[in-house]
Design a protein around this motif. Structure first.
Motif, PDB file in Angstrom:
ATOM      1  N   PHE A  18      30.202 -18.660   8.887  1.00 29.11           N
ATOM      2  CA  PHE A  18      29.488 -18.713   7.603  1.00 29.11           C
ATOM      3  C   PHE A  18      29.778 -17.471   6.761  1.00 29.11           C
ATOM      4  O   PHE A  18      29.633 -17.490   5.552  1.00 29.11           O
ATOM      5  N   PHE A  23      31.330 -21.143   0.554  1.00 36.72           N
ATOM      6  CA  PHE A  23      30.825 -22.504   0.609  1.00 36.72           C
ATOM      7  C   PHE A  23      29.855 -22.713   1.778  1.00 36.72           C
ATOM      8  O   PHE A  23      28.913 -23.499   1.693  1.00 36.72           O
ATOM      9  N   LEU A  24      30.109 -21.998   2.874  1.00 38.25           N
ATOM     10  CA  LEU A  24      29.309 -22.199   4.084  1.00 38.25           C
ATOM     11  C   LEU A  24      28.051 -21.325   4.114  1.00 38.25           C
ATOM     12  O   LEU A  24      27.235 -21.461   5.012  1.00 38.25           O
ATOM     13  N   ARG A  25      27.939 -20.453   3.137  1.00 37.53           N
ATOM     14  CA  ARG A  25      26.794 -19.517   3.179  1.00 37.53           C
ATOM     15  C   ARG A  25      25.461 -20.214   2.993  1.00 37.53           C
ATOM     16  O   ARG A  25      24.413 -19.661   3.297  1.00 37.53           O
ATOM     17  N   ILE A  26      25.504 -21.440   2.500  1.00 35.57           N
ATOM     18  CA  ILE A  26      24.250 -22.174   2.315  1.00 35.57           C
ATOM     19  C   ILE A  26      23.540 -22.387   3.659  1.00 35.57           C
ATOM     20  O   ILE A  26      22.312 -22.413   3.738  1.00 35.57           O
ATOM     21  N   TRP A  27      24.326 -22.479   4.746  1.00 35.70           N
ATOM     22  CA  TRP A  27      23.723 -22.584   6.081  1.00 35.70           C
ATOM     23  C   TRP A  27      22.990 -21.292   6.413  1.00 35.70           C
ATOM     24  O   TRP A  27      21.873 -21.294   6.916  1.00 35.70           O
ATOM     25  N   MET A  29      21.818 -19.079   4.381  1.00 32.75           N
ATOM     26  CA  MET A  29      20.615 -18.896   3.560  1.00 32.75           C
ATOM     27  C   MET A  29      19.475 -19.802   4.013  1.00 32.75           C
ATOM     28  O   MET A  29      18.314 -19.441   3.909  1.00 32.75           O
ATOM     29  N   ASN A  30      19.827 -20.995   4.503  1.00 34.67           N
ATOM     30  CA  ASN A  30      18.788 -21.970   4.891  1.00 34.67           C
ATOM     31  C   ASN A  30      18.332 -21.841   6.329  1.00 34.67           C
ATOM     32  O   ASN A  30      17.291 -22.387   6.692  1.00 34.67           O
ATOM     33  N   TYR A  31      19.133 -21.199   7.146  1.00 34.41           N
ATOM     34  CA  TYR A  31      18.750 -21.074   8.564  1.00 34.41           C
ATOM     35  C   TYR A  31      18.730 -19.605   9.018  1.00 34.41           C
ATOM     36  O   TYR A  31      17.676 -19.058   9.310  1.00 34.41           O
ATOM     37  N   MET A  56      25.609 -27.809  15.199  1.00 26.88           N
ATOM     38  CA  MET A  56      25.223 -27.200  13.925  1.00 26.88           C
ATOM     39  C   MET A  56      23.732 -26.815  13.970  1.00 26.88           C
ATOM     40  O   MET A  56      22.972 -27.342  14.782  1.00 26.88           O
TER      41      MET A  56
ATOM     42  N   LEU B  67      33.482 -28.243   9.178  1.00 20.79           N
ATOM     43  CA  LEU B  67      32.306 -27.528   8.675  1.00 20.79           C
ATOM     44  C   LEU B  67      32.013 -27.914   7.233  1.00 20.79           C
ATOM     45  O   LEU B  67      30.856 -28.059   6.835  1.00 20.79           O
ATOM     46  N   ALA B  70      30.397 -31.279   7.274  1.00 17.78           N
ATOM     47  CA  ALA B  70      29.023 -31.174   7.768  1.00 17.78           C
ATOM     48  C   ALA B  70      28.116 -30.556   6.712  1.00 17.78           C
ATOM     49  O   ALA B  70      26.947 -30.937   6.565  1.00 17.78           O
ATOM     50  N   THR B  71      28.653 -29.623   5.952  1.00 16.60           N
ATOM     51  CA  THR B  71      27.870 -28.961   4.894  1.00 16.60           C
ATOM     52  C   THR B  71      27.523 -29.945   3.794  1.00 16.60           C
ATOM     53  O   THR B  71      26.384 -29.997   3.314  1.00 16.60           O
ATOM     54  N   PHE B  75      23.707 -30.842   2.847  1.00 16.55           N
ATOM     55  CA  PHE B  75      23.133 -30.332   1.600  1.00 16.55           C
ATOM     56  C   PHE B  75      23.547 -31.150   0.379  1.00 16.55           C
ATOM     57  O   PHE B  75      23.115 -30.852  -0.732  1.00 16.55           O
ATOM     58  N   CYS B  79      25.243 -27.859  -2.308  1.00 18.73           N
ATOM     59  CA  CYS B  79      26.090 -26.724  -1.925  1.00 18.73           C
ATOM     60  C   CYS B  79      27.078 -26.379  -3.035  1.00 18.73           C
ATOM     61  O   CYS B  79      27.583 -25.265  -3.101  1.00 18.73           O
ATOM     62  N   ASP B  80      27.372 -27.350  -3.923  1.00 12.45           N
ATOM     63  CA  ASP B  80      28.240 -27.044  -5.056  1.00 12.45           C
ATOM     64  C   ASP B  80      27.417 -26.564  -6.248  1.00 12.45           C
ATOM     65  O   ASP B  80      27.847 -25.724  -7.021  1.00 12.45           O
ATOM     66  N   LEU B  84      26.515 -19.826  -4.864  1.00 11.08           N
ATOM     67  CA  LEU B  84      26.255 -18.755  -3.897  1.00 11.08           C
ATOM     68  C   LEU B  84      27.336 -17.700  -4.016  1.00 11.08           C
ATOM     69  O   LEU B  84      28.522 -18.025  -4.124  1.00 11.08           O
ATOM     70  N   PRO B  85      26.953 -16.465  -3.987  1.00 12.85           N
ATOM     71  CA  PRO B  85      27.980 -15.419  -4.054  1.00 12.85           C
ATOM     72  C   PRO B  85      28.781 -15.379  -2.759  1.00 12.85           C
ATOM     73  O   PRO B  85      28.241 -15.660  -1.684  1.00 12.85           O
ATOM     74  N   PRO B  87      30.465 -13.833   0.503  1.00 15.50           N
ATOM     75  CA  PRO B  87      30.010 -12.710   1.328  1.00 15.50           C
ATOM     76  C   PRO B  87      30.722 -11.416   0.909  1.00 15.50           C
ATOM     77  O   PRO B  87      31.810 -11.472   0.330  1.00 15.50           O
ATOM     78  N   ALA B  92      36.560 -15.644  -3.439  1.00 13.91           N
ATOM     79  CA  ALA B  92      35.987 -16.990  -3.571  1.00 13.91           C
ATOM     80  C   ALA B  92      36.688 -17.975  -2.638  1.00 13.91           C
ATOM     81  O   ALA B  92      36.089 -18.933  -2.153  1.00 13.91           O
TER      82      ALA B  92
END
Lengths: 71, 210
Positions: A18, A23-27, A29-31, A56, B67, B70-71, B75, B79-80, B84-85, B87, B92
């Protein structure tokens, strides 16, 4: 305010994943950063059970990537 | 004539333990934890099922695609929609996913367990102390009586050790070697607890036996 992060984040291979894709950071943030107690991976660690990499946080499994593709 | 003394010198024992810990990490990519390995060895079906479920996850691009799917499934468009910034230190586009380390197969766990027994056998042979007998020694006999009772107590002791290691998330190897060498607070605390208890109990037994 101090952030409340999952105590197992440092050893979690999914958390590491993540971290490298926005794109995967939403996980995260949510978990991981919020209510990590509802993460199924966290719950299994607390129960002393094995945690598959393919599991997951929501309890769903990633597909078997090594399985032969159906025609 | 024995090749080694009855007990290995402490320094040599420490070097051997370090070699096993480091060798396990270099060989499998995972930290040494004997109780966990033994637990997985005793659950062959679950161990093999886990290995199957992780098949293909070492392919980082395939993992990234899985992944992403699954995302989106979890969501949806969220998720789009939520910008989200990335990390810190990540563009990007992101960085390649870290490679996952494959789980050691069940057969490797069996080999490890067999080598553990063989190591003890080799050590006893080299020190000239190898002998087979059915009693558990005079001290154990004095404490817990002889015969079947002593074996039942031994079995109960083993069950308690197994319960304790599962409850504490590790044993002398997992916490004592792998955890303490990484200065993990939980491992340091666990090691203090079980070694401290062992020292106190040894002193107590020595007093009782005197």
């Amino acid at each position: 305010m101090a952030s409340k992060q999952c105590p197992h984040a440092a050893d979690c291979p999914l958390f590491a994943a993540f971290q490298v894709r926005a794109f995967l950071r939403i996980w995260q943030m949510n978990y991981c950063d919020a209510t990590f107690e509802r993460c199924v991976r966290y719950q299994r660690i607390v129960e002393g059970k094995e945690v598959p990499l393919s599991l997951m946080p929501n309890g769903k499994q990633l597909p078997d990537l090594g399985a032969p593709k159906k025609e | 004539m024995s090749l080694l003394e009855e007990y290995w010198p402490a320094g040599l024992g420490a070097l051997a333990l370090a070699a096993v810990s480091l060798g396990t990490y270099l060989g499998t990519g995972r930290l040494l934890g004997v109780s966990g390995m033994l637990a997985r060895l005793l659950r062959p079906r679950e161990t093999m099922r886990l290995a199957r479920s992780e098949r293909g996850l070492t392919d980082t691009e395939a993992l990234a695609r899985a992944l992403e799917a699954a995302t989106r499934a979890e969501f949806g468009g969220g998720c789009d929609a939520v910008p989200l910034p990335p990390p810190p230190g990540v563009t990007a586009a992101g960085r390649p996913l870290p490679a996952s380390i494959p789980r050691p197969p069940w057969a490797a766990l069996a080999v490890f367990a067999a080598c553990t027994a063989l190591g003890g056998l080799l050590s006893a042979t080299l020190s000239g102390t190898l002998s087979f007998h059915w009693d558990l020694g005079p001290v154990h006999g004095r404490l817990f009586s002889e015969g079947p009772t002593s074996w039942v107590i031994l079995l109960l002791g083993g069950v308690l050790v197994g319960f304790g290691t599962q409850m504490a998330g590790g044993c002398t190897s997992g916490h004592g070697l792998s955890g303490c060498s990484r200065l993990q607070p939980a491992s340091l605390l666990a090691t203090v607890c079980f070694f401290g208890t062992a020292v106190l109990l040894s002193l107590l037994l020595a007093r009782i036996m005197a």
